[in-house]
Motif scaffolding. Structure first.
Motif, short mmCIF file in Angstrom:
data_model
loop_
_atom_site.label_atom_id
_atom_site.label_comp_id
_atom_site.label_asym_id
_atom_site.label_seq_id
_atom_site.Cartn_x
_atom_site.Cartn_y
_atom_site.Cartn_z
N THR A 511 0.72 -1.24 0.18
CA THR A 511 0.02 0.14 -0.02
C THR A 511 0.90 1.20 -0.02
O THR A 511 1.96 1.26 0.66
CB THR A 511 -0.95 0.04 1.08
N GLU A 512 0.44 2.27 -0.65
CA GLU A 512 1.09 3.52 -0.78
C GLU A 512 0.37 4.87 -0.89
O GLU A 512 -0.75 4.80 -1.51
CB GLU A 512 1.75 3.48 -2.42
N PRO A 513 0.59 5.64 0.14
CA PRO A 513 -0.38 6.81 0.20
C PRO A 513 -0.38 7.77 -1.12
O PRO A 513 0.69 7.73 -1.54
CB PRO A 513 0.27 7.41 1.36
N ILE A 514 -1.59 8.09 -1.64
CA ILE A 514 -1.41 9.13 -2.89
C ILE A 514 -1.91 10.24 -2.37
O ILE A 514 -3.35 10.50 -2.00
CB ILE A 514 -2.29 8.40 -4.07
N GLY A 515 -1.37 11.49 -2.11
CA GLY A 515 -1.67 12.60 -1.92
C GLY A 515 -2.11 12.52 -0.16
O GLY A 515 -1.45 11.73 0.53
N LYS A 516 -3.09 13.53 0.26
CA LYS A 516 -3.25 13.43 1.70
C LYS A 516 -4.24 12.63 1.92
O LYS A 516 -4.36 12.12 3.16
CB LYS A 516 -4.16 14.87 1.97
N ASN A 517 -5.22 12.09 1.01
CA ASN A 517 -6.32 11.32 1.55
C ASN A 517 -6.47 9.98 0.93
O ASN A 517 -7.47 9.22 0.78
CB ASN A 517 -7.46 12.02 1.33
N GLY A 518 -5.57 9.85 -0.21
CA GLY A 518 -5.72 8.65 -0.88
C GLY A 518 -4.71 7.76 -0.73
O GLY A 518 -3.64 7.84 -0.06
N GLN A 519 -4.95 6.17 -0.89
CA GLN A 519 -4.09 5.15 -0.71
C GLN A 519 -4.17 4.33 -1.87
O GLN A 519 -5.35 3.83 -2.35
CB GLN A 519 -4.20 4.48 0.62
N LEU A 520 -3.06 3.56 -2.33
CA LEU A 520 -3.02 2.56 -3.44
C LEU A 520 -2.74 1.35 -2.98
O LEU A 520 -1.95 1.30 -2.17
CB LEU A 520 -2.31 3.04 -4.69
N LYS A 521 -3.42 0.24 -3.45
CA LYS A 521 -2.83 -1.05 -2.89
C LYS A 521 -2.65 -1.89 -4.25
O LYS A 521 -3.68 -2.13 -5.07
CB LYS A 521 -3.97 -1.66 -2.06
N ILE A 522 -1.32 -2.78 -4.25
CA ILE A 522 -1.18 -3.47 -5.35
C ILE A 522 -1.13 -4.84 -4.67
O ILE A 522 -0.23 -5.03 -3.71
CB ILE A 522 0.02 -3.14 -5.92
N ASP A 523 -1.66 -5.82 -5.15
CA ASP A 523 -1.75 -7.39 -4.40
C ASP A 523 -1.52 -8.41 -5.37
O ASP A 523 -2.20 -8.23 -6.77
CB ASP A 523 -2.68 -7.46 -3.49
#
Length: 949
Positions: A511-523
């Motif tokens: 998981t990686e934060p994107i901006g202040k409120n976003g988060q990305l998950k790669i699995d």
């Protein structure tokens, strides 16, 4: 797919507008005296210029005393902090930028006159905390000896069926924890039936994410409805429980009890249950797929199961059960929970099953009478270890071992006919069977949190090994009627069926934060599942079963290999406003190999895109909505794939199908919650919509004449061949709505509920497609008293209107109505005398001939509590006072409608002695000798009042 993309873009645009307010207020709340964090304190934001103090935002402090409120526009506010035992703190705050850090706020405890202990209840009966619905136990009054199950029956939106199935907000509860810790693994009924209500502080209802989803924070669609029981702080050091024993007429007996020993974080609970009156305080687990809930239709049952069937099996059961649960926190970094449970049941059942199978030129009817005796043994071992290595690394190990042994003996009479004077065949079948198996699972997970908040890396490894071996002996006589001629057939065979398999899977997620409120998950999730099935059939040679029948024997291997990779994005300004969406690509290979008697193989490849989306929004402090969509696949079991013919019942022959494909399912759900804490009114509404392509169902072929279905295997006229197939067109829609409000003049809570269920069930009979449209309308109400512990009653009524429309060779309808009325009335006086009544009225109309019933089941008891603190109880009870008890179940499928009536307990009287232990510690004394409240428990003499914790 274009429609889904359009919907997601619309949701994103709506949510982006919602998140335009970016002001954040955060702070740390500490006790002014000792600088300790103050947890679960209420933090509320008001507009400074609003004299009505209308709430804008609210939250609770976490375990470390931290709080954060986001989504605020630039303005002047008042922040109000409150908690029981502390002086209220009000402070002005002006938001002019993205973050306003208040730093440390010191919370001063209230001064109170220690000469008098006054406990005031301020907690609302029900409140919404984020995505959790929280009920305050102190606001619901029950008898002193009530269980947690009795307590939750009074809570709006929660129902408990007669068989023990718990439904919360329209969904069946699959998991119950105590203070967040497992209790007997996944057995949802164990905690509720064995934990006394007086130790409960709060009941929390929520969607529990899977273990893997809890690591990443992304809902993977495998969440289940769960209940967490929060205990009162005073029982952290104490012992409580009860022991009972009773004996009655007809040699009926019941004995058992439960004891819990709590010492801070170490908790040990022991439970036992020994009776022959159908009492089951635990969910019964079925690894082998051998137990049923009512009907007696043979053939077509697919695969091994590993589930809990809540409640008692049909018939009369003798139960011997014992269990122990342990939990502790070791070295502040290691949390361990574990349990062992043993269950033995001996069941006797006499049943009548009437079935109508849709056919051409006319429907086929059958009547089956069965007398069966079964013995079932279960051993369950569960463990969970959580090791917090340091602030950045955590390790989870979750092993599970289950064993089951099963034996049965049954005599069955079966008749198939088109009409009263048009019989096809009949049989008398004696069958003896034994099965034994085990299931060993282990799940290992590791998570690393990087210095950057929101950046994590997690690994998972899961392993499963299952074995299921057994044999059955059939001694049967069959008669076939053909144009006035009767043909007799004798069958004496031994079937040995052995299956085993193992699964190894893994998961890696980043998981990686994107901006202040976003988060990305790669699995990425790979998995390999291997299953072996071996069936051998032997005929009787006059002395033993030694003649091997290769035509009815089969050896089969199956391998399922999947590779699943996905990317998901979550936009989350706060827990109250979230949007997530993504998609996974799954590649699967299904390999089926028959190695005996004829070598053959089937290889299938599937590639699917599995989208998902979730949107949750809190409209106000009282209401919120949640939308969820997910696509998934389901593979057939090895028993469904194995193409061996099962002739153990020549009138209902079953066979597998190696050409079965995976099914592809779409699930869309919506949930709306409204809770007004001030008026104690609540509304819960749910909608579930599901469709499936290549739906796995059973096709039925009814022979119009003697037919050879496989080399050397003949299907006699009127007999049925049942075989799993893939069908399209399955749809289901289920809605549920419940509204609750207090009736203050009666000191009662009323719960009104209504629901509608629609199912479109495809079928295949004699190669002709059939469709069954089943419409079910439900309505009901519950009046639950909230008067005092001395007067406790529940009045209920439920009606279910079932309309089945069958489109097959001809169109027909089948209507069925089930009505249930109930009254539970418990009266207790201060001297310990009590009277208990449990009356249930049941009405069935529209069933097959002879099974329409109207009856009342009245159970009553009278008794006296005595000894110190009324710890002892002597009770005289009667079961089925009116001698009218019945048990009837209807099953509707795409191919047939079935009514089943089972044996039930008849009237008996029983005398029972119960001893209760309640040792929560002695209240501490103040310097002037007065008794004080300690650890949240009330001082002696305060029993019956409503403490607040």
């Amino acid at each position: 797919m274009p429609k889904i993309s359009t919907l997601l873009l619309f949701l994103i645009s709506c949510t982006t507008g919602t998140f335009a307010q970016s002001g954040v207020i955060k702070g740390l709340l500490l006790d002014a005296a000792n600088r300790a964090p103050v947890r679960s304190a209420s933090v509320i934001i008001y507009l400074a210029k609003d004299s009505t103090k209308k709430e804008i935002k609210s939250t609770l402090t976490d375990a470390a005393g931290n709080f954060e409120i986001s989504g605020l526009a630039n303005n002047s506010f008042l922040i109000e902090v409150s908690s029981i035992g502390y002086q209220q703190l009000i402070r002005p705050v002006k938001v002019t930028g993205s973050l306003k850090n208040l730093g440390v706020l010191l919370f001063t405890k209230q001064r109170k006159d220690l000469s008098v202990v006054t406990i005031i209840s301020t907690a609302p009966p029900v409140a919404q905390k984020g995505d959790t619905t929280q009920y305050s136990a102190s606001q619901y009054k029950v008898n002193p000896d009530a269980t947690t199950e009795d307590l939750i029956k009074k809570m709006p939106g929660i129902t408990v069926d007669k068989d023990g199935t718990v439904t919360a907000h329209g969904e069946q509860v699959k998991k119950v924890t105590i203070d967040g810790k497992d209790f007997f693994g996944d057995d949802a009924s164990a905690a509720l039936k064995n934990l006394p209500s007086e130790v409960v502080d709060k009941i929390q209802v929520f969607d529990r994410l899977s273990d893997q989803a809890q690591l990443t924070g992304f809902d993977d669609g495998n969440s289940v409805k769960a209940i967490n029981v929060v205990t009162k702080s005073g029982i952290k050091n104490g012992q409580f429980g009860r022991l009972y024993g009773g004996y009655g007429t007809d040699d009926r007996y019941a004995a058992g009890g439960n004891m819990s020993f709590f010492n801070d974080n170490r908790r040990i609970s022991v439970v036992g249950n020994f009776n022959n009156i159908n009492q089951q305080n635990f969910g019964s687990q079925d690894l082998l797929g051998v137990t049923t809930s009512g009907g007696g239709r043979s053939g077509g049952r697919g695969g091994n199961t590993d589930n809990f069937s809540v409640g008692q099996s049909p018939g009369i059961s003798k139960t011997n059960a014992f269990g122990i649960n342990y939990s502790n926190i070791l070295a502040k970094k290691l949390t361990i929970t574990g349990s062992y449970f043993f269950n033995n049941s001996h069941n006797t059942n006499e049943s009548i099953v009437n079935t109508e199978t849709f056919s051409n030129p006319k429907n086929l009817f059958s009547t089956q009478n069965t007398h069966a005796i079964t013995n079932n043994n279960n051993h369950r071992i569960n463990m969970r270890l959580e090791y917090k290595i340091d602030s950045s690394n955590s390790l989870f190990i979750i092993p599970n071992i289950n064993f089951q042994n099963y034996s049965s003996g049954a005599v069955t009479n079966l008749q198939n006919f088109y009409g009263a004077n048009d019989s096809l065949n009949s049989s008398i079948n004696k069958n003896n069977a034994t099965r034994q198996g085990y299931n060993i699972r282990n799940n290992i997970m590791f998570r690393h949190s990087f210095a950057k908040k929101g950046r994590t890396l997690s690994f998972g490894l899961n392993m499963n090994y299952a074995k299921n071996d057994g044999n059955s002996i059939t001694d049967a006589r069959y008669q076939f009627y053909n144009n006035g001629f009767i043909t007799d057939s004798l069958q004496q065979q031994l079937y040995e069926t052995n299956t085993n398999g193992h699964t190894i899977g893994g998961n890696i997620a980043y998981t990686e934060p994107i901006g202040k409120n976003g988060q990305l998950k790669i699995d990425y999730t790979p998995s390999v599942q291997k299953n072996n099935a071996d069936q051998q059939t032997f005929s009787f040679d006059g002395q033993k079963y030694s003649n091997f029948d290769s035509s009815l024997s089969n050896r089969f291997y199956n391998t399922i290999t999947t590779n699943n990779a996905g990317i998901n994005y979550r936009l989350s300004k706060s827990k109250d406003e979230q949007l997530s969406f993504g998609a996974n690509f799954q590649n699967a290979q299904l390999e089926s190999q028959r190695v005996f008697p004829i070598v053959s193989s089937v290889n299938q490849f599937f590639s699917n895109i599995l989208p998902n989306a979730m949107w949750r929004k809190k409209f106000s402090a009282s209401s919120n909505i949640r939308l969820f969509y997910r696509a998934s696949t389901n593979f057939p079991s090895v028993n469904q794939l194995q193409d061996v013919v099962n002739l153990s019942n020549p009138l209902r022959v079953s066979a597998g199908n190696p050409d079965l494909k995976q099914s592809y399912t779409h699930l869309l759900s919506a949930r709306y919650t409204f809770i007004n804490s001030k008026t104690s009114r609540s509304l819960f509404a749910n909608v579930f919509l599901q469709t499936a392509g290549d739906y796995i169902s059973n096709a039925i072929y009814i022979a119009q004449q003697d037919t050879v279905i496989q080399q050397g295997i003949k299907l006699r006229k009127g007999s049925q061949l049942i075989k799993p197939v893939n069908l399209n067109g399955y749809k289901s829609l289920r809605t549920f709505l419940t509204y609750s409000m207090p009736v203050k003049p009666l000191k009662t809570v009323i719960n009104l509920n209504a629901g509608f269920t629609y199912a479109r069930l495809p079928g295949l009979i004699n190669y002709h497609s059939t469709i069954t449209n089943n419409y079910v309308y439900n309505t009901g109400l519950v009046l639950a008293s909230n008067i005092s512990e001395y007067v406790d009653f529940n009045i209920s009524y439920n009606a279910s209107f079932n309309n089945a429309s069958i489109l097959s060779f001809t169109s027909s309808t089948n209507n069925y109505v089930n009505q249930t009325a109930g009254l539970q009335l418990n009266l207790l006086d201060k001297k310990g005398w009590f009277i208990k009544n449990d009356i249930t009225g049941q009405s069935y109309t529209g069933l097959s001939a002879g099974l329409n019933q109207h009856f009342w089941l009245w159970n009553a008891a009278i008794g006296k509590k005595f000894l110190k603190k009324q710890a002892g109880e002597l009770k005289l009870s009667v079961f089925d006072l009116l001698k009218q008890n019945q048990s009837i179940v209807r099953t509707v499928t795409g191919a047939y409608i079935e009514d089943a009536q089972s044996q039930v307990l008849q009237q008996y009287f029983m005398l029972t002695f119960t001893y209760s232990l309640r040792n929560f510690g002695v209240a501490a004394k103040s310097s002037n000798g007065d008794l004080r409240e300690r650890d949240g428990m009330s001082a002696p003499g305060m029993r019956g009042r409503n403490p607040s914790f």
